[in-house]
Motif scaffolding. Structure first.
Motif, PDB file in Angstrom:
ATOM      1  N   GLY A   9       9.336   7.610   5.253  1.00  0.00           N
ATOM      2  CA  GLY A   9       7.994   7.134   5.364  1.00  0.00           C
ATOM      3  C   GLY A   9       7.625   6.318   6.525  1.00  0.00           C
ATOM      4  O   GLY A   9       8.150   5.194   6.562  1.00  0.00           O
ATOM      5  N   GLY A  11       4.778   4.717   7.184  1.00  0.00           N
ATOM      6  CA  GLY A  11       3.704   3.787   7.089  1.00  0.00           C
ATOM      7  C   GLY A  11       3.760   2.457   7.593  1.00  0.00           C
ATOM      8  O   GLY A  11       5.113   2.139   8.068  1.00  0.00           O
ATOM      9  N   PRO A  12       2.832   1.387   7.128  1.00  0.00           N
ATOM     10  CA  PRO A  12       3.133   0.157   7.835  1.00  0.00           C
ATOM     11  C   PRO A  12       4.470  -0.288   7.269  1.00  0.00           C
ATOM     12  O   PRO A  12       5.152  -1.182   7.820  1.00  0.00           O
ATOM     13  N   THR A  13       4.720  -0.276   5.957  1.00  0.00           N
ATOM     14  CA  THR A  13       5.956  -0.595   5.297  1.00  0.00           C
ATOM     15  C   THR A  13       7.394  -0.069   5.937  1.00  0.00           C
ATOM     16  O   THR A  13       8.329  -1.027   6.236  1.00  0.00           O
ATOM     17  N   GLU A  32       9.565  11.081   8.435  1.00  0.00           N
ATOM     18  CA  GLU A  32       8.186  10.834   8.181  1.00  0.00           C
ATOM     19  C   GLU A  32       7.666  12.243   8.184  1.00  0.00           C
ATOM     20  O   GLU A  32       7.698  13.259   9.120  1.00  0.00           O
ATOM     21  N   ARG A  33       7.133  12.863   7.007  1.00  0.00           N
ATOM     22  CA  ARG A  33       6.644  14.171   6.964  1.00  0.00           C
ATOM     23  C   ARG A  33       5.516  14.599   7.854  1.00  0.00           C
ATOM     24  O   ARG A  33       5.291  15.670   8.344  1.00  0.00           O
ATOM     25  N   ALA A  43      -6.660   0.761   5.410  1.00  0.00           N
ATOM     26  CA  ALA A  43      -7.049  -0.638   5.813  1.00  0.00           C
ATOM     27  C   ALA A  43      -7.796  -0.884   6.952  1.00  0.00           C
ATOM     28  O   ALA A  43      -7.398  -0.294   8.066  1.00  0.00           O
ATOM     29  N   GLN A 100      -5.831   0.768  10.531  1.00  0.00           N
ATOM     30  CA  GLN A 100      -4.664   1.114  10.101  1.00  0.00           C
ATOM     31  C   GLN A 100      -3.913   1.846  11.037  1.00  0.00           C
ATOM     32  O   GLN A 100      -2.858   1.872  11.412  1.00  0.00           O
ATOM     33  N   VAL A 124      11.189  14.580   3.279  1.00  0.00           N
ATOM     34  CA  VAL A 124      12.374  14.258   2.271  1.00  0.00           C
ATOM     35  C   VAL A 124      12.014  15.087   1.050  1.00  0.00           C
ATOM     36  O   VAL A 124      11.175  15.001   0.332  1.00  0.00           O
ATOM     37  N   CYS A 155       9.908   4.185   1.514  1.00  0.00           N
ATOM     38  CA  CYS A 155       8.478   3.738   1.882  1.00  0.00           C
ATOM     39  C   CYS A 155       7.443   4.761   1.907  1.00  0.00           C
ATOM     40  O   CYS A 155       6.769   4.826   2.832  1.00  0.00           O
ATOM     41  N   ASP A 156       7.443   5.643   0.846  1.00  0.00           N
ATOM     42  CA  ASP A 156       6.812   6.957   1.121  1.00  0.00           C
ATOM     43  C   ASP A 156       5.503   6.797   0.217  1.00  0.00           C
ATOM     44  O   ASP A 156       4.950   7.930  -0.260  1.00  0.00           O
ATOM     45  N   ASP A 294       3.749   0.588  -1.240  1.00  0.00           N
ATOM     46  CA  ASP A 294       2.913   1.362  -2.232  1.00  0.00           C
ATOM     47  C   ASP A 294       3.837   2.017  -3.311  1.00  0.00           C
ATOM     48  O   ASP A 294       3.364   2.253  -4.217  1.00  0.00           O
ATOM     49  N   ALA A 305      -2.620  -5.057  -0.138  1.00  0.00           N
ATOM     50  CA  ALA A 305      -1.424  -4.200  -0.278  1.00  0.00           C
ATOM     51  C   ALA A 305      -0.642  -4.339   1.015  1.00  0.00           C
ATOM     52  O   ALA A 305       0.670  -4.096   0.960  1.00  0.00           O
ATOM     53  N   LEU A 306      -1.271  -4.077   2.002  1.00  0.00           N
ATOM     54  CA  LEU A 306      -0.327  -4.387   3.357  1.00  0.00           C
ATOM     55  C   LEU A 306       0.414  -5.781   3.306  1.00  0.00           C
ATOM     56  O   LEU A 306       1.592  -5.586   3.913  1.00  0.00           O
TER      57      LEU A 306
HETATM   58  C1  LIG Z   1      -9.682   3.826   1.667  1.00  0.00           C
HETATM   59  C2  LIG Z   1      -8.380   2.554   1.627  1.00  0.00           C
HETATM   60  C3  LIG Z   1      -8.553   1.421   2.177  1.00  0.00           C
HETATM   61  C4  LIG Z   1      -7.586   0.230   2.158  1.00  0.00           C
HETATM   62  N1  LIG Z   1      -8.058  -0.720   2.386  1.00  0.00           N
HETATM   63  C5  LIG Z   1      -6.833  -1.679   2.501  1.00  0.00           C
HETATM   64  C6  LIG Z   1      -7.079  -3.034   3.118  1.00  0.00           C
HETATM   65  O1  LIG Z   1      -8.192  -3.411   3.563  1.00  0.00           O
HETATM   66  N2  LIG Z   1      -5.981  -3.982   3.180  1.00  0.00           N
HETATM   67  C7  LIG Z   1      -4.883  -3.647   2.666  1.00  0.00           C
HETATM   68  O2  LIG Z   1      -3.947  -4.420   2.690  1.00  0.00           O
HETATM   69  N3  LIG Z   1      -4.765  -2.137   2.192  1.00  0.00           N
HETATM   70  C8  LIG Z   1      -5.448  -1.514   2.137  1.00  0.00           C
HETATM   71  N4  LIG Z   1      -5.282  -0.014   1.630  1.00  0.00           N
HETATM   72  C9  LIG Z   1      -3.920   0.031   1.403  1.00  0.00           C
HETATM   73  C10 LIG Z   1      -2.946   0.321   2.303  1.00  0.00           C
HETATM   74  O3  LIG Z   1      -3.602   1.486   3.150  1.00  0.00           O
HETATM   75  C11 LIG Z   1      -1.831   1.007   1.858  1.00  0.00           C
HETATM   76  O4  LIG Z   1      -1.279  -0.273   0.745  1.00  0.00           O
HETATM   77  C12 LIG Z   1      -0.603   0.929   2.874  1.00  0.00           C
HETATM   78  O5  LIG Z   1      -0.787   2.259   3.629  1.00  0.00           O
HETATM   79  C13 LIG Z   1       0.633   1.059   2.089  1.00  0.00           C
HETATM   80  O6  LIG Z   1       1.625   1.284   3.259  1.00  0.00           O
HETATM   81  P1  LIG Z   1       3.046   2.126   2.986  1.00  0.00           P
HETATM   82  O7  LIG Z   1       3.883   2.101   4.260  1.00  0.00           O
HETATM   83  O8  LIG Z   1       3.722   1.554   1.824  1.00  0.00           O
HETATM   84  O9  LIG Z   1       2.494   3.434   2.257  1.00  0.00           O
HETATM   85  P2  LIG Z   1       1.689   4.468   3.018  1.00  0.00           P
HETATM   86  O10 LIG Z   1       0.951   4.129   4.274  1.00  0.00           O
HETATM   87  O11 LIG Z   1       1.107   5.459   2.000  1.00  0.00           O
HETATM   88  O12 LIG Z   1       2.738   5.577   4.028  1.00  0.00           O
HETATM   89  C14 LIG Z   1       3.633   6.295   3.281  1.00  0.00           C
HETATM   90  C15 LIG Z   1       4.346   7.227   4.431  1.00  0.00           C
HETATM   91  O13 LIG Z   1       5.270   8.217   3.901  1.00  0.00           O
HETATM   92  C16 LIG Z   1       4.913   9.418   4.193  1.00  0.00           C
HETATM   93  N5  LIG Z   1       5.685  10.187   3.316  1.00  0.00           N
HETATM   94  C17 LIG Z   1       5.290  10.468   1.911  1.00  0.00           C
HETATM   95  N6  LIG Z   1       6.172  11.245   1.215  1.00  0.00           N
HETATM   96  C18 LIG Z   1       7.174  11.612   2.070  1.00  0.00           C
HETATM   97  C19 LIG Z   1       8.476  12.355   2.121  1.00  0.00           C
HETATM   98  N7  LIG Z   1       8.660  13.065   1.059  1.00  0.00           N
HETATM   99  N8  LIG Z   1       8.923  12.575   3.351  1.00  0.00           N
HETATM  100  C20 LIG Z   1       8.770  12.028   4.399  1.00  0.00           C
HETATM  101  N9  LIG Z   1       7.507  10.940   4.435  1.00  0.00           N
HETATM  102  C21 LIG Z   1       6.695  11.159   3.502  1.00  0.00           C
HETATM  103  C22 LIG Z   1       3.676   9.564   4.156  1.00  0.00           C
HETATM  104  O14 LIG Z   1       3.089  10.747   5.117  1.00  0.00           O
HETATM  105  C23 LIG Z   1       3.157   8.284   4.950  1.00  0.00           C
HETATM  106  O15 LIG Z   1       2.943   8.266   6.232  1.00  0.00           O
HETATM  107  C24 LIG Z   1      -6.401   0.720   1.656  1.00  0.00           C
HETATM  108  C25 LIG Z   1      -6.156   2.081   1.171  1.00  0.00           C
HETATM  109  C26 LIG Z   1      -7.009   2.990   1.342  1.00  0.00           C
HETATM  110  C27 LIG Z   1      -7.047   4.320   0.661  1.00  0.00           C
END
Ligand SMILES: Cc1cc2nc3c(=O)[nH]c(=O)nc-3n(C[C@H](O)[C@H](O)[C@H](O)COP(=O)(O)OP(=O)(O)OC[C@H]3O[C@@H](n4cnc5c(N)ncnc54)[C@H](O)[C@@H]3O)c2cc1C
Length: 522
Positions: A9, A11-13, A32-33, A43, A100, A124, A155-156, A294, A305-306
């Motif tokens: 993944g 994403g930001p994490t 990353e998929r 966010a 984001q 994955v 971190c998916d 997440d 969350a971020l």
């Molecule tokens: C409408 C909305 C508004 C938000 N506003 C805020 C805010 O204002 N402030 C805040 O802090 N948070 C906010 N959030 C939450 C924030 O967007 C998430 O907490 C953040 O994206 C989490 O980051 P992450 O990297 O953990 O996961 P994600 O950003 O979900 O990244 C996961 C990544 O993993 C990839 N992935 C998944 N499965 C697989 C696999 N099997 N193989 C390879 N890759 C895979 C996905 O494609 C994705 O790119 C908001 C969320 C939404 C929906």
């Protein structure tokens, strides 16, 4: 072994973790998929302690340069009310406007510059592991592949496949409301008044902030004077499909149901729909598989969350690096679960309390909100809630409970200005390289001498500072204080305690006669 750590993944994490691992010299592959960074408006920016941490890494300016505008006035939603930090001369938290997709672009660039390999379009689909290796089965446009590593971090995101494949439970609650969030241009028939209220031609005034009705919640507010930020929350039996985008008509209908009016809407620049969950995994680590962001926790309130996910990565990065480089004391990697599970629980505490605060239409619920409104005008509760949201109030427990621990142990190191033989510096500047530091603030040769046995792992700095909080601070790469000496603490107790802390966090000393590695377990 193809690499040291696979991150699933981008994403930001995951991207933050990739950067932290590369800073510690760990070979890292991110899978990353999605084939490219998606322009989905999740966010709107960063807030809380992660901003301070980015400053400690010397990176904040780069994130600020990518920001879409000056920091908005700090009035943040809290359980259907607003926390007005503009009442404080020194607010306990900061916000950076950074949508984001832009955030992910900056993190992606940084991770690549540091040497991380980011493979996009690689999903994955399978996972197996034994005592020494993790194998990820990957599906991409070129077909199937296998990547092997010593550790894998999921971190998916919220629907984490890694979490499912590792069979890690994700208990908690999904709330029945649907939240709709939009940003539209201001239509001609609407005037935004100085206090944020809307004057709507032929309709009258709509109050800034949250309005609660029998049907749900409506809110108006914006960080951009050219746009209206709109929000509704309704309990609905009907489910929506995640891939079905919110339309202006659906939003208009929702506003009509909640407020009972046909609010004129301009052109949409953002339309999103989401549901709140309160969930946390029981284990952040299962052998060679770890979870972060997440994938490990979901909070039922916005804006936190971020911060939580990226701070997971900062906590995990150096510990995983220690395990890869072979010097991790027993239990070090498990402190990732101990510390970040605790941090997640604290975030769940205030976000769940926000659910209780914003739901309910009876006089008791109104009274609770009124009471909170009153408390939130006072400085102390405002500061305390600000620190909770920013997650700056978290104190990691010491691995071995000890009533004599300095009050700073487990807290984020303060950014002291430091006068050294080489000139003036600061804690923030010393943390750029993410190396552990012994900071001698009381000219303590006894402590410097003790620490010399760990000079291959830590930096030792002697400095003067105004109103020194301790005689010495042992600071971990994630900027948390592992140990501190009280002012004028006698050499025998201080040196012994320092030796224990160094073994616990940074392994065996160089000139050891005792080959037993340190231990971080309670
Ligand atoms: C409408 C909305 C508004 C938000 N506003 C805020 C805010 O204002 N402030 C805040 O802090 N948070 C906010 N959030 C939450 C924030 O967007 C998430 O907490 C953040 O994206 C989490 O980051 P992450 O990297 O953990 O996961 P994600 O950003 O979900 O990244 C996961 C990544 O993993 C990839 N992935 C998944 N499965 C697989 C696999 N099997 N193989 C390879 N890759 C895979 C996905 O494609 C994705 O790119 C908001 C969320 C939404 C929906």
């Amino acid at each position: 072994m193809d690499t040291d750590v696979i991150i699933v993944g981008a994403g930001p994490t995951g991207l933050m973790l990739a950067g932290e691992l590369r800073l510690a010299g760990v070979r890292t592959v991110v899978l990353e998929r999605q084939s490219q960074i998606r322009d989905i408006k999740k966010a709107g920016g960063l807030s809380g302690q992660i901003l301070q941490l980015l400053r400690y890494r010397g990176l904040l300016e780069r994130f600020e340069a990518a920001s879409t505008g000056p920091s908005p006035a700090l009035r943040l939603p809290f359980g259907g009310l607003h926390l007005d930090f503009t009442l404080l001369a020194d607010p306990p938290m900061q916000v950076l406007l950074l949508p984001q997709p832009r955030l992910e672009r900056v993190l992606d660039e940084l991770a690549r510059e540091l040497g991380a390999e980011i493979r996009r379009g690689q999903e994955v689909v399978g996972l197996s592991h034994d005592a020494a290796t993790v194998i990820a089965d990957v599906r991409g446009s070129d077909g199937q592949d296998r990547v092997t590593a010593r550790y894998l971090v999921g971190c998916d995101g919220a629907s984490s496949r890694v979490r499912d494949m590792a069979d890690v439970p994700f208990p908690g609650t999904t709330y029945p409301e649907i939240q709709r969030l939009a940003e539209v241009t201001v239509p001609e028939s609407v005037t935004v008044l100085e206090n944020g209220d809307l004057e709507v031609a032929g309709m009258g005034r709509i109050r800034f902030g949250f309005t609660r009705t029998e049907r749900g919640e409506f809110a108006v507010g914006s960080t951009n004077p050219e746009r209206l930020g709109l929000f509704t929350s309704e309990e609905e039996a009907a489910e929506y499909a995640d891939d079905e985008p919110l339309t202006l008509t659906e939003l208009r209908d929702s506003i009509r149901r909640v407020l009972g009016v046909d609010l004129p809407l301009g052109e949409p620049t953002r339309l999103t729909r989401f549901t709140f969950h309160a969930r946390q995994v029981e284990r952040y680590r299962d052998g060679r598989i770890l979870l972060a962001g997440d994938a490990a926790h979901l909070f039922p309130a916005p804006g936190v969350a971020l911060n939580a996910g990226m701070l997971d990565s900062v906590n995990l990065g150096w510990k995983l690096a220690a395990a890869i480089h072979g010097w991790a004391p027993a239990g070090l990697l498990d402190t990732y679960h101990d510390e970040r599970h605790l941090a997640g629980e604290r975030t769940l505490l205030h976000t769940r309390a926000q659910v209780a605060l914003r739901r309910g239409h009876d006089p008791a619920a109104e009274a609770l909100r009124e009471l909170f409104r009153e408390l939130m005008r006072d400085e102390q509760p405002l500061r305390r809630l600000g620190a909770m949201i920013a997650a700056t109030d978290i104190r990691y427990p010491p691995p071995e409970p000890n009533p004599n621990q300095h009050v700073l142990t487990g807290t984020f190191a303060p950014d002291l200005t430091l006068r050294t033989d080489q000139g003036t510096t600061s804690v923030a500047e010393l943390m750029h390289a993410a190396r552990p530091i012994l900071l001698d603030l009381g000219d303590r040769p006894d402590l410097r001498e003790t620490a010399q046995d760990w000079e291959h792992r830590i930096e030792i700095h002697t400095a003067e500072t105004d109103r020194r909080p301790a005689d010495a601070l042992l600071i971990r790469p994630d900027a948390h204080i592992a140990w501190a000496a009280t002012i004028d603490e006698p050499a025998d107790t201080a040196a012994l305690a320092l030796r224990e802390a160094l073994s616990c966090w940074f392994g065996t000393p160089r000139k050891t006669t005792d080959a037993t590695p340190g231990s971080c377990s309670a």
